[in-house]
Scaffold this motif. Structure first.
Motif, PDB file in Angstrom:
ATOM      1  N   VAL A 386       0.842  -1.201   0.000  1.00  0.00           N
ATOM      2  CA  VAL A 386       0.000   0.000   0.000  1.00  0.00           C
ATOM      3  C   VAL A 386       0.875   1.247   0.000  1.00  0.00           C
ATOM      4  O   VAL A 386       2.032   1.213   0.423  1.00  0.00           O
ATOM      5  CB  VAL A 386      -0.929   0.052   1.240  1.00  0.00           C
ATOM      6  CG1 VAL A 386      -1.969  -1.051   1.198  1.00  0.00           C
ATOM      7  CG2 VAL A 386      -0.122  -0.003   2.534  1.00  0.00           C
ATOM      8  N   GLY A 387       0.283   2.337  -0.458  1.00  0.00           N
ATOM      9  CA  GLY A 387       0.920   3.627  -0.323  1.00  0.00           C
ATOM     10  C   GLY A 387       0.349   4.365   0.873  1.00  0.00           C
ATOM     11  O   GLY A 387      -0.767   4.083   1.330  1.00  0.00           O
ATOM     12  N   ILE A 388       1.113   5.297   1.409  1.00  0.00           N
ATOM     13  CA  ILE A 388       0.661   6.109   2.549  1.00  0.00           C
ATOM     14  C   ILE A 388       0.062   7.402   2.023  1.00  0.00           C
ATOM     15  O   ILE A 388       0.651   8.082   1.173  1.00  0.00           O
ATOM     16  CB  ILE A 388       1.836   6.413   3.498  1.00  0.00           C
ATOM     17  CG1 ILE A 388       2.468   5.107   4.003  1.00  0.00           C
ATOM     18  CG2 ILE A 388       1.359   7.272   4.668  1.00  0.00           C
ATOM     19  CD1 ILE A 388       1.550   4.227   4.807  1.00  0.00           C
ATOM     20  N   THR A 389      -1.123   7.736   2.533  1.00  0.00           N
ATOM     21  CA  THR A 389      -1.807   8.956   2.128  1.00  0.00           C
ATOM     22  C   THR A 389      -1.932   9.913   3.315  1.00  0.00           C
ATOM     23  O   THR A 389      -1.752   9.521   4.473  1.00  0.00           O
ATOM     24  CB  THR A 389      -3.222   8.656   1.603  1.00  0.00           C
ATOM     25  OG1 THR A 389      -4.035   8.142   2.685  1.00  0.00           O
ATOM     26  CG2 THR A 389      -3.183   7.643   0.475  1.00  0.00           C
ATOM     27  N   ALA A 390      -2.240  11.156   3.004  1.00  0.00           N
ATOM     28  CA  ALA A 390      -2.505  12.146   4.050  1.00  0.00           C
ATOM     29  C   ALA A 390      -3.563  13.114   3.562  1.00  0.00           C
ATOM     30  O   ALA A 390      -3.705  13.351   2.349  1.00  0.00           O
ATOM     31  CB  ALA A 390      -1.230  12.897   4.428  1.00  0.00           C
ATOM     32  N   VAL A 391      -4.310  13.658   4.498  1.00  0.00           N
ATOM     33  CA  VAL A 391      -5.282  14.709   4.196  1.00  0.00           C
ATOM     34  C   VAL A 391      -4.626  16.060   4.427  1.00  0.00           C
ATOM     35  O   VAL A 391      -4.075  16.323   5.498  1.00  0.00           O
ATOM     36  CB  VAL A 391      -6.534  14.577   5.091  1.00  0.00           C
ATOM     37  CG1 VAL A 391      -7.459  15.784   4.898  1.00  0.00           C
ATOM     38  CG2 VAL A 391      -7.269  13.276   4.800  1.00  0.00           C
ATOM     39  N   ASP A 392      -4.672  16.907   3.411  1.00  0.00           N
ATOM     40  CA  ASP A 392      -4.130  18.262   3.527  1.00  0.00           C
ATOM     41  C   ASP A 392      -5.112  19.236   2.906  1.00  0.00           C
ATOM     42  O   ASP A 392      -5.355  19.201   1.700  1.00  0.00           O
ATOM     43  CB  ASP A 392      -2.772  18.358   2.820  1.00  0.00           C
ATOM     44  CG  ASP A 392      -2.122  19.721   3.018  1.00  0.00           C
ATOM     45  OD1 ASP A 392      -2.470  20.418   3.996  1.00  0.00           O
ATOM     46  OD2 ASP A 392      -1.286  20.106   2.186  1.00  0.00           O
ATOM     47  N   GLN A 393      -5.714  20.058   3.744  1.00  0.00           N
ATOM     48  CA  GLN A 393      -6.679  21.055   3.297  1.00  0.00           C
ATOM     49  C   GLN A 393      -7.806  20.406   2.471  1.00  0.00           C
ATOM     50  O   GLN A 393      -8.237  20.923   1.438  1.00  0.00           O
ATOM     51  CB  GLN A 393      -5.979  22.139   2.479  1.00  0.00           C
ATOM     52  CG  GLN A 393      -4.868  22.871   3.211  1.00  0.00           C
ATOM     53  CD  GLN A 393      -5.371  23.570   4.483  1.00  0.00           C
ATOM     54  OE1 GLN A 393      -6.438  24.207   4.478  1.00  0.00           O
ATOM     55  NE2 GLN A 393      -4.626  23.431   5.578  1.00  0.00           N
ATOM     56  N   GLY A 394      -8.290  19.292   2.963  1.00  0.00           N
ATOM     57  CA  GLY A 394      -9.421  18.620   2.334  1.00  0.00           C
ATOM     58  C   GLY A 394      -9.087  17.726   1.165  1.00  0.00           C
ATOM     59  O   GLY A 394      -9.982  17.104   0.587  1.00  0.00           O
ATOM     60  N   VAL A 395      -7.817  17.624   0.794  1.00  0.00           N
ATOM     61  CA  VAL A 395      -7.410  16.770  -0.317  1.00  0.00           C
ATOM     62  C   VAL A 395      -6.666  15.562   0.240  1.00  0.00           C
ATOM     63  O   VAL A 395      -5.722  15.706   1.017  1.00  0.00           O
ATOM     64  CB  VAL A 395      -6.510  17.528  -1.308  1.00  0.00           C
ATOM     65  CG1 VAL A 395      -6.029  16.589  -2.419  1.00  0.00           C
ATOM     66  CG2 VAL A 395      -7.257  18.720  -1.906  1.00  0.00           C
ATOM     67  N   GLN A 396      -7.088  14.376  -0.180  1.00  0.00           N
ATOM     68  CA  GLN A 396      -6.491  13.129   0.288  1.00  0.00           C
ATOM     69  C   GLN A 396      -5.663  12.533  -0.850  1.00  0.00           C
ATOM     70  O   GLN A 396      -6.201  12.128  -1.884  1.00  0.00           O
ATOM     71  CB  GLN A 396      -7.586  12.153   0.716  1.00  0.00           C
ATOM     72  CG  GLN A 396      -7.129  10.985   1.547  1.00  0.00           C
ATOM     73  CD  GLN A 396      -8.308  10.296   2.221  1.00  0.00           C
ATOM     74  OE1 GLN A 396      -9.420  10.263   1.697  1.00  0.00           O
ATOM     75  NE2 GLN A 396      -8.086   9.738   3.392  1.00  0.00           N
ATOM     76  N   ASP A 397      -4.349  12.501  -0.666  1.00  0.00           N
ATOM     77  CA  ASP A 397      -3.474  12.049  -1.751  1.00  0.00           C
ATOM     78  C   ASP A 397      -2.252  11.358  -1.169  1.00  0.00           C
ATOM     79  O   ASP A 397      -1.986  11.435   0.040  1.00  0.00           O
ATOM     80  CB  ASP A 397      -3.063  13.231  -2.627  1.00  0.00           C
ATOM     81  CG  ASP A 397      -2.649  12.825  -4.035  1.00  0.00           C
ATOM     82  OD1 ASP A 397      -2.617  11.610  -4.325  1.00  0.00           O
ATOM     83  OD2 ASP A 397      -2.348  13.723  -4.846  1.00  0.00           O
ATOM     84  N   TYR A 398      -1.497  10.721  -2.049  1.00  0.00           N
ATOM     85  CA  TYR A 398      -0.314   9.984  -1.634  1.00  0.00           C
ATOM     86  C   TYR A 398       0.810  10.909  -1.181  1.00  0.00           C
ATOM     87  O   TYR A 398       0.996  12.001  -1.732  1.00  0.00           O
ATOM     88  CB  TYR A 398       0.187   9.102  -2.779  1.00  0.00           C
ATOM     89  CG  TYR A 398      -0.677   7.895  -3.042  1.00  0.00           C
ATOM     90  CD1 TYR A 398      -0.649   6.803  -2.176  1.00  0.00           C
ATOM     91  CD2 TYR A 398      -1.522   7.843  -4.143  1.00  0.00           C
ATOM     92  CE1 TYR A 398      -1.438   5.691  -2.411  1.00  0.00           C
ATOM     93  CE2 TYR A 398      -2.317   6.727  -4.384  1.00  0.00           C
ATOM     94  CZ  TYR A 398      -2.274   5.662  -3.513  1.00  0.00           C
ATOM     95  OH  TYR A 398      -3.059   4.556  -3.737  1.00  0.00           O
ATOM     96  N   LEU A 399       1.572  10.429  -0.201  1.00  0.00           N
ATOM     97  CA  LEU A 399       2.735  11.153   0.289  1.00  0.00           C
ATOM     98  C   LEU A 399       4.020  10.725  -0.414  1.00  0.00           C
ATOM     99  O   LEU A 399       5.023  11.439  -0.376  1.00  0.00           O
ATOM    100  CB  LEU A 399       2.909  10.925   1.795  1.00  0.00           C
ATOM    101  CG  LEU A 399       1.892  11.605   2.706  1.00  0.00           C
ATOM    102  CD1 LEU A 399       2.113  11.143   4.141  1.00  0.00           C
ATOM    103  CD2 LEU A 399       1.989  13.108   2.597  1.00  0.00           C
ATOM    104  N   GLY A 400       4.012   9.539  -1.014  1.00  0.00           N
ATOM    105  CA  GLY A 400       5.209   9.029  -1.681  1.00  0.00           C
ATOM    106  C   GLY A 400       5.757   7.768  -1.058  1.00  0.00           C
ATOM    107  O   GLY A 400       6.441   6.991  -1.718  1.00  0.00           O
ATOM    108  N   ALA A 401       5.493   7.547   0.223  1.00  0.00           N
ATOM    109  CA  ALA A 401       5.959   6.329   0.892  1.00  0.00           C
ATOM    110  C   ALA A 401       5.057   5.154   0.531  1.00  0.00           C
ATOM    111  O   ALA A 401       3.830   5.259   0.581  1.00  0.00           O
ATOM    112  CB  ALA A 401       5.968   6.534   2.402  1.00  0.00           C
ATOM    113  N   THR A 402       5.669   4.045   0.148  1.00  0.00           N
ATOM    114  CA  THR A 402       4.937   2.832  -0.223  1.00  0.00           C
ATOM    115  C   THR A 402       5.621   1.641   0.429  1.00  0.00           C
ATOM    116  O   THR A 402       6.853   1.550   0.424  1.00  0.00           O
ATOM    117  CB  THR A 402       4.912   2.650  -1.757  1.00  0.00           C
ATOM    118  OG1 THR A 402       4.402   3.840  -2.366  1.00  0.00           O
ATOM    119  CG2 THR A 402       4.037   1.477  -2.152  1.00  0.00           C
TER     120      THR A 402
END
Length: 428
Positions: A386-402
């Motif tokens: 899996v990839g790691i995601t984060a919520v930032d200002q309402g947007v949920q996207d990948y951080l780059g760590a997998t």
């Protein structure tokens, strides 16, 4: 605790090999349809499949939109010629996230509706209730909407395949990310009181060691009060809380902590990390604030990203799904529907249940994940990373760590996203 162990994987190797030998030895396996025998769910112009899912009940707000998104994709596919000239009819039955109801509706799908396959049945306790029944009736049981490792037992359940990255993988990835990025923080875990929680704990301990979790608390979906559990975690000095929770209980945990004036860092399994759903539970006023920085996992195109898959799914959502909210559930539902269409296309112009199973475990399916599918003769798991995601200002996207989990260890890997082809229509 569930055993996601080397022993299970070794047994899977032996059992799957035995299954293949049996299939090879029979031109027509039992209950798959002979040359002059109709195949359940297959007509000259349609393929009928079905699912069980919570359209009502405690999990509906988090998951009801998945089947609607899958249905929208199938309508798009049907308008573009279907698969080998057949349209896909997707029968969706509400089980209210109640295992007893699941047994009833799945029997209806198999015995009355005579579906070709069950696709994306949702929930660990619910789908477990029908696992033996589907196996006994040799019904393809594809892409279960749960991360339980139960679905990856080819020797015991030769017709069942998972879809989610399993909970051991998710627990290990979240814990490893915590260790890598926050090495001095106190890590704890709140988990559901079934295989979901068991396997999240197992994964976290795989990364952190047997004593790596400072506190572990469990909850039951029948009791919507986690004050005691959150209070205990606060008292234990937890700084990072890993959640093995469905969406409603993710929101409940975060909201309860906020009421106590406690704001730790939250790490959640993908099963309970859908941002839009969580905002719906917590409210538009406080939800975005409480969810800022929420860490999660994913293995599919991120709804907040800009991949070609997301662009296509947005178009399908607007045209075929009444412009419903576009979120991670939308991507999930359309992704699993695409994968089924890909498997059906590979099963041939005159598919049987046996050829469908062979297509899935051939290793040739691509899907649309950020890592290759893991289906094979000896593995009925979809994604082992899996990839790691984060919520930032309402947007949920990948951080780059997998991270991927294989051979009893977790390791950082490079993502390898599957590119969109053929406008998302297999065989085109």
């Amino acid at each position: 605790m569930s055993q996601h162990s080397t022993a299970r994987r070794a047994a899977a190797l032996v059992g799957a090999s035995a299954l293949l030998v049996a299939l090879a030895g029979c031109s027509t396996p039992p209950a798959t349809g002979g040359a002059d025998e109709a195949v359940p769910g297959i007509s000259d112009d349609t393929v009928t499949i079905g699912t069980h899912t919570p359209l009502t009940g405690p999990a509906a707000a988090g998951y009801a939109s998945i089947s609607a998104a899958a249905t929208a994709y199938f309508e798009y596919l049907n308008d573009n010629g279907g698969v080998h000239g057949r349209s896909i009819e997707y029968l969706v039955k509400d089980d209210g996230y109640n295992p007893a109801t699941t047994q009833t509706v799945v029997r209806e799908l198999v015995q009355e509706d005579e579906v070709f396959a069950i696709v994306n049945g949702l929930g660990t306790p619910t789908h477990t209730a029908v696992l033996d029944y589907l196996t006994q009736n040799e019904v393809p049981d594809l892409f279960v909407a749960s991360g339980s490792t139960n679905w990856n037992q080819p020797e015991k359940y030769p017709y069942t395949f998972g879809f989610n990255a399993d909970y051991v993988v998710e627990g290990a990835a979240l814990a490893q990310y915590a260790a890598d990025e926050y090495p001095d923080k106190v890590v704890c875990l709140l988990g559901q009181d079934d295989d979901f929680g068991d396997e999240m704990i197992e994964g976290a301990e795989l990364a952190l060691g047997a004593d790596g979790l400072a506190a572990v608390e469990r909850y039951s979906v029948s009791n919507q009060d986690v004050s005691a559990q959150i209070g205990a975690m606060k008292a234990a000095g937890c700084e990072i809380n890993i959640l093995g929770t469905i969406n409603g209980f993710t929101a409940l945990a975060i909201g309860t902590a906020a009421q106590l004036g406690w704001f730790p860092t939250w790490f959640s399994s993908s099963s309970g990390a859908n941002y839009e759903t969580l905002v719906g539970y917590l409210g538009e006023e406080v939800g975005p604030k409480l969810l800022q920085g929420l860490i999660g996992t994913n293995y599919l195109p991120a709804s907040g990203g800009d991949s070609e898959w997301v662009s296509l799914f947005r178009e399908i959502n607007d045209e075929y799904n009444d412009g419903a909210v576009f979120d991670g559930n939308t991507v999930y539902g359309m992704s699993v529907a695409y994968l089924f269409a890909e498997a059906l296309e590979a099963a041939g112009e005159n598919p049987t249940r046996a050829s469908l199973i062979e297509a899935v475990q051939s290793g040739d399916l691509g899907g649309n994940g950020i890592l290759p599918l893991s289906f094979a003769e000896d593995s009925h798991a979809a994604y082992l990373g899996v990839g790691i995601t984060a919520v930032d200002q309402g947007v949920q996207d990948y951080l780059g760590a997998t991270y991927a989990v294989e051979g009893g260890s977790v390791a950082a890997v490079d993502p390898a996203p599957v590119a969109l082809s053929g406008e998302g229509i297999p065989g085109s």
